[in-house]
Scaffold this active site. Structure first.
Site, PDB file in Angstrom:
ATOM      1  N   GLY A 278       0.821  -1.207   0.000  1.00 32.80           N
ATOM      2  CA  GLY A 278       0.000   0.000   0.000  1.00 32.80           C
ATOM      3  C   GLY A 278       0.852   1.253   0.000  1.00 32.80           C
ATOM      4  N   GLY A 279       0.565   2.144   0.956  1.00 38.21           N
ATOM      5  CA  GLY A 279       1.280   3.418   1.048  1.00 38.21           C
ATOM      6  C   GLY A 279       2.780   3.246   1.135  1.00 38.21           C
TER       7      GLY A 279
ATOM      8  N   GLY B 209      16.497  10.512 -34.651  1.00 32.35           N
ATOM      9  CA  GLY B 209      16.203  11.109 -33.353  1.00 32.35           C
ATOM     10  C   GLY B 209      17.235  10.737 -32.303  1.00 32.35           C
ATOM     11  N   ALA B 210      17.802   9.547 -32.440  1.00 30.52           N
ATOM     12  CA  ALA B 210      18.781   9.118 -31.440  1.00 30.52           C
ATOM     13  C   ALA B 210      20.061   9.949 -31.549  1.00 30.52           C
ATOM     14  CB  ALA B 210      19.086   7.647 -31.600  1.00 30.52           C
TER      15      ALA B 210
HETATM   16  C1  HXC Z   1      -1.970  -2.882  11.080  1.00 31.49           C
HETATM   17  C2  HXC Z   1      -0.891  -4.739  10.312  1.00 31.49           C
HETATM   18  C3  HXC Z   1      -0.926  -4.241   8.985  1.00 31.49           C
HETATM   19  C4  HXC Z   1      -1.529  -2.969   8.779  1.00 31.49           C
HETATM   20  C5  HXC Z   1       0.060  -6.144   8.969  1.00 31.49           C
HETATM   21  N1  HXC Z   1      -0.281  -5.915  10.239  1.00 31.49           N
HETATM   22  N2  HXC Z   1      -0.316  -5.128   8.177  1.00 31.49           N
HETATM   23  N3  HXC Z   1      -1.409  -4.052  11.328  1.00 31.49           N
HETATM   24  N4  HXC Z   1      -2.036  -2.338   9.856  1.00 31.49           N
HETATM   25  N5  HXC Z   1      -1.590  -2.420   7.577  1.00 31.49           N
HETATM   26  C6  HXC Z   1      -0.043  -6.771  11.410  1.00 31.49           C
HETATM   27  C7  HXC Z   1      -0.887  -8.039  11.394  1.00 31.49           C
HETATM   28  O1  HXC Z   1      -2.156  -7.764  11.942  1.00 31.49           O
HETATM   29  C8  HXC Z   1      -0.061  -8.949  12.280  1.00 31.49           C
HETATM   30  O2  HXC Z   1      -0.267  -8.617  13.624  1.00 31.49           O
HETATM   31  C9  HXC Z   1       1.361  -8.547  11.925  1.00 31.49           C
HETATM   32  O3  HXC Z   1       1.285  -7.251  11.347  1.00 31.49           O
HETATM   33  C10 HXC Z   1       2.011  -9.480  10.926  1.00 31.49           C
HETATM   34  O4  HXC Z   1       1.135  -9.594   9.830  1.00 31.49           O
HETATM   35  P1  HXC Z   1       0.787 -10.994   9.145  1.00 31.49           P
HETATM   36  O5  HXC Z   1      -0.374 -10.751   8.257  1.00 31.49           O
HETATM   37  O6  HXC Z   1       0.644 -12.064  10.192  1.00 31.49           O
HETATM   38  O7  HXC Z   1       2.109 -11.276   8.327  1.00 31.49           O
HETATM   39  P2  HXC Z   1       2.269 -12.032   6.959  1.00 31.49           P
HETATM   40  O8  HXC Z   1       1.463 -13.287   6.941  1.00 31.49           O
HETATM   41  O9  HXC Z   1       3.735 -12.141   6.715  1.00 31.49           O
HETATM   42  O10 HXC Z   1       1.623 -11.069   5.859  1.00 31.49           O
HETATM   43  C11 HXC Z   1       2.196  -9.784   5.587  1.00 31.49           C
HETATM   44  C12 HXC Z   1       1.228  -8.919   4.747  1.00 31.49           C
HETATM   45  C13 HXC Z   1      -0.149  -8.849   5.459  1.00 31.49           C
HETATM   46  C14 HXC Z   1       1.076  -9.562   3.392  1.00 31.49           C
HETATM   47  C15 HXC Z   1       1.879  -7.562   4.585  1.00 31.49           C
HETATM   48  O11 HXC Z   1       0.048  -8.478   6.810  1.00 31.49           O
HETATM   49  C16 HXC Z   1      -1.050  -7.848   4.819  1.00 31.49           C
HETATM   50  O12 HXC Z   1      -1.658  -8.145   3.770  1.00 31.49           O
HETATM   51  N6  HXC Z   1      -1.186  -6.673   5.426  1.00 31.49           N
HETATM   52  C17 HXC Z   1      -2.019  -5.602   4.877  1.00 31.49           C
HETATM   53  C18 HXC Z   1      -1.370  -5.029   3.641  1.00 31.49           C
HETATM   54  C19 HXC Z   1      -2.136  -3.885   3.016  1.00 31.49           C
HETATM   55  O13 HXC Z   1      -3.157  -4.102   2.351  1.00 31.49           O
HETATM   56  N7  HXC Z   1      -1.701  -2.660   3.277  1.00 31.49           N
HETATM   57  C20 HXC Z   1      -2.365  -1.485   2.741  1.00 31.49           C
HETATM   58  C21 HXC Z   1      -2.819  -0.669   3.859  1.00 31.49           C
HETATM   59  S1  HXC Z   1      -3.676   0.712   3.183  1.00 31.49           S
HETATM   60  P3  HXC Z   1      -0.184  -9.698  14.815  1.00 31.49           P
HETATM   61  O14 HXC Z   1      -0.550  -8.913  15.995  1.00 31.49           O
HETATM   62  O15 HXC Z   1      -1.137 -10.770  14.414  1.00 31.49           O
HETATM   63  O16 HXC Z   1       1.256 -10.171  14.796  1.00 31.49           O
HETATM   64  C22 HXC Z   1      -2.497   1.822   2.750  1.00 31.49           C
HETATM   65  C23 HXC Z   1      -3.080   3.113   2.277  1.00 31.49           C
HETATM   66  C24 HXC Z   1      -2.268   3.779   1.228  1.00 31.49           C
HETATM   67  O17 HXC Z   1      -1.336   1.645   2.919  1.00 31.49           O
HETATM   68  C25 HXC Z   1      -2.577   3.297  -0.128  1.00 31.49           C
HETATM   69  C26 HXC Z   1      -1.884   4.157  -1.127  1.00 31.49           C
HETATM   70  C27 HXC Z   1      -1.856   3.508  -2.475  1.00 31.49           C
END
Ligand code: HXC
Length: 515
Positions: free
Chosen positions: A168-169, A405-406
């Site tokens: 994401g961000g 052009g190059a």
């Molecule tokens: C809060 C988060 C988090 C998030 C992960 N965690 N991403 N907490 N906010 N964005 C936390 C999980 O809850 C978990 O907590 C710990 O981090 C580890 O994550 P896992 O999922 O267990 O790890 P893994 O299996 O290795 O997977 C990693 C991952 C997945 C693929 C990155 O966590 C995931 O899909 N996260 C969300 C990614 C995403 O969509 N981000 C976009 C956010 S929106 P615990 O407590 O269980 O250990 C954004 C806005 C801007 O960024 C967009 C602009 C284009």
């Protein structure tokens, strides 16, 4: 105040930060911890950590969350090869390295300190993106980071090392960086992950196929250098830094070299590398190896848009940026992606006082409806814009073909090249004779009783007239026609003569480079 008691309290708090459980979590995923990464990067005992006690406001408000001292990011400054560098390293073991308000504020603080002190900034990214629990504060924190990165752009070198998810961000910090490093198997960078893609479009794709190191270094061009493990990756970052100045007001670091060795060097091997048959390709990297200081070439984006080669190299100890056609791929033509690759590299070199040397051998921009429809005009214009705008010393060496052009983009003095040097083998023309005859002799060929013979004769005529460097030299557009064996010596003398070049930028808010 009881000093002893307070000092004991401080070391207790510090040891809380070093809980080995967190490192263990990372090791299980085949990754290093945030601090281990910093230790790999910095000279021993030089790293100074800032903001150890920063915590999320949300944890204090008791939102069913454990306290996370440092808020899932380690930040500070230290020395790399004795030069000051600022860093932040996200800690995936804590809340997935997700970015909340205070996490973001720590990052902004080091970026701003780096800008004000004229030191490079390195972001080590291992993050699930915006911290969902902190809502809009996380998004605002990203906005603040991007704002500070954009203000630091062209002032200090900015490097992102993606060593885990960059979701994401998180992916726009690399997106705004000058250089992005990734590691095969552990790095993934994407705006929306596979699950969201599946729910929105139905498309199923793995993390690696969506945004792994191979994808970004070959297809998307978002990554500049890829390594097989983190140690090699951080060594790669240190190597890149060795070519870069600390900031836009400094020159790149010069390495000592024995001058006479370079002036006397004659490159007989070049004649063996570049084939006499003009349609045959060769590896431009071998040419670079032969001309420049031994083993000094660091290629940037080697897997992306391979019809051009860009990278840093040294000539008699001076750092230069190389832009070269790679005739092994698509005859070294400029296409959409290679235009973007060249333009961005040239603008970096110009911003950071790195002279440019072009090694030209290309029939021109890549023809084709696909290229036209995707905007080769818009993308090709970036190359013209970037070279013309650059005020650093600009040298162009034409090895064989410089057509159309190059030629304009890579070798014309009127675009602003300071010296244009030509091998005796150079061919400078608007287009190849076979294509030219079809246009300028169209009527004659149509009226001829033996058009095939006539076409051959006309092509030969044009070849003799145009396919040499002398027409351009007569107009003063080529400064020197040289024997290839003298290349290193001539380039060294020309470069040294331009190192003190001064050229003012045009005063304006900013130009409007075609994007
Ligand atoms: C809060 C988060 C988090 C998030 C992960 N965690 N991403 N907490 N906010 N964005 C936390 C999980 O809850 C978990 O907590 C710990 O981090 C580890 O994550 P896992 O999922 O267990 O790890 P893994 O299996 O290795 O997977 C990693 C991952 C997945 C693929 C990155 O966590 C995931 O899909 N996260 C969300 C990614 C995403 O969509 N981000 C976009 C956010 S929106 P615990 O407590 O269980 O250990 C954004 C806005 C801007 O960024 C967009 C602009 C284009």
């Amino acid at each position: 105040m009881n000093f002893k008691k307070e000092i004991a309290k401080l070391s207790e708090k510090n040891s809380e930060l070093e809980n080995p459980e967190f490192a263990e979590k990372q090791h299980k995923k085949g990754k290093l911890s945030a601090r281990e990464r910093i230790n790999l990067l910095f000279d021993p005992e030089t790293f100074v950590e800032l903001d150890l006690f920063v915590e999320s406001r949300f944890s204090r408000f008791g939102m069913d969350r454990k306290r996370v001292p440092g808020d899932a990011v380690v930040s500070g400054f230290g020395k790399i090869n004795n030069r000051q560098v600022y860093v932040y390293s996200q800690d995936f073991a804590k809340m997935g390295g997700s970015l909340g308000e205070m996490h973001g504020k720590k990052i902004v603080k080091v970026i701003e300190l780096a800008r004000k002190t004229g030191s490079p900034i390195i972001g080590i990214i291992d993050s699930g993106g915006a911290r969902i629990q902190e809502g809009i504060s996380s998004l605002d924190s990203y906005a603040a980071i991007f704002n500070s990165m954009i203000k630091a752009s062209g002032v200090i070198p900015q490097i992102s090392v993606v060593v885990g998810p960059s979701a994401g961000g998180a992916s726009y910090a690399p997106g705004l960086s000058d250089f992005v490093f990734m590691v095969n198997g552990i790095s993934q960078m994407y705006i929306t992950g596979p699950e969201v893609i599946k729910s929105v479009t139905g498309e199923e794709i793995s993390f690696d196929k969506l945004g792994g190191a191979a994808v970004h270094s070959v297809k998307s061009g978002c990554c500049h250098l890829v390594f097989n493990n983190e140690e090699d990756c951080f060594n790669g970052v240190k190597k890149l830094l060795s070519y870069l100045p600390q900031n836009n007001l400094e020159d790149p670091p010069r390495q000592k070299s024995i001058f006479s060795e370079f002036f006397e060097k004659e490159n007989y091997a070049l004649l063996k590398i570049v084939p006499e048959e003009e349609e045959k390709g060769y590896d431009m990297r071998e040419v670079i190896f032969e001309i420049f200081d031994r083993n000094s070439f660091l290629e940037i984006q080697p897997g992306f848009a391979p019809s051009v080669v860009v990278g840093f190299v040294r000539l008699a100890g001076n750092v230069v940026g190389i832009v070269a056609n790679q005739t092994k791929f698509m005859a070294g033509t400029l296409d959409i992606n290679s235009s973007d690759k060249v333009a961005r590299f040239v603008r970096f070199c110009d911003a950071f006082n790195i002279p440019l040397i072009n090694l030209v051998d290309t029939p021109g921009y890549l023809p084709g409806a696909d290229q036209e429809h995707q905007g080769i005009i818009r993308h090709g214009a970036k190359v013209l814009y970037a070279f013309s705008e650059a005020t650093v010393p600009k040298l162009s060496l034409i090895l064989r073909k410089a057509f159309g052009g190059a030629y304009i983009a890579l070798a014309s003095r009127y675009l602003g090249y300071d010296k244009v040097i030509s091998w005796v083998s150079a061919q400078i023309a608007v287009m190849g004779p076979a294509q030219a005859v079809k246009i300028i002799c169209k009527k004659e060929l149509a009226e001829s009783k033996d058009p095939k013979r006539m076409e051959k004769e006309k092509i030969k005529e044009l070849e003799e007239f145009f396919l040499n460097p002398y027409q351009a030299a007569k107009l003063g557009q080529v400064d020197m026609i040289i024997n290839p064996k003298d290349t290193t010596s001539v380039l060294t003398k020309c470069l040294e003569s331009l190192l003190d070049k001064k050229e003012e930028k045009i005063l304006r808010k900013h130009g409007n480079i075609p994007l």
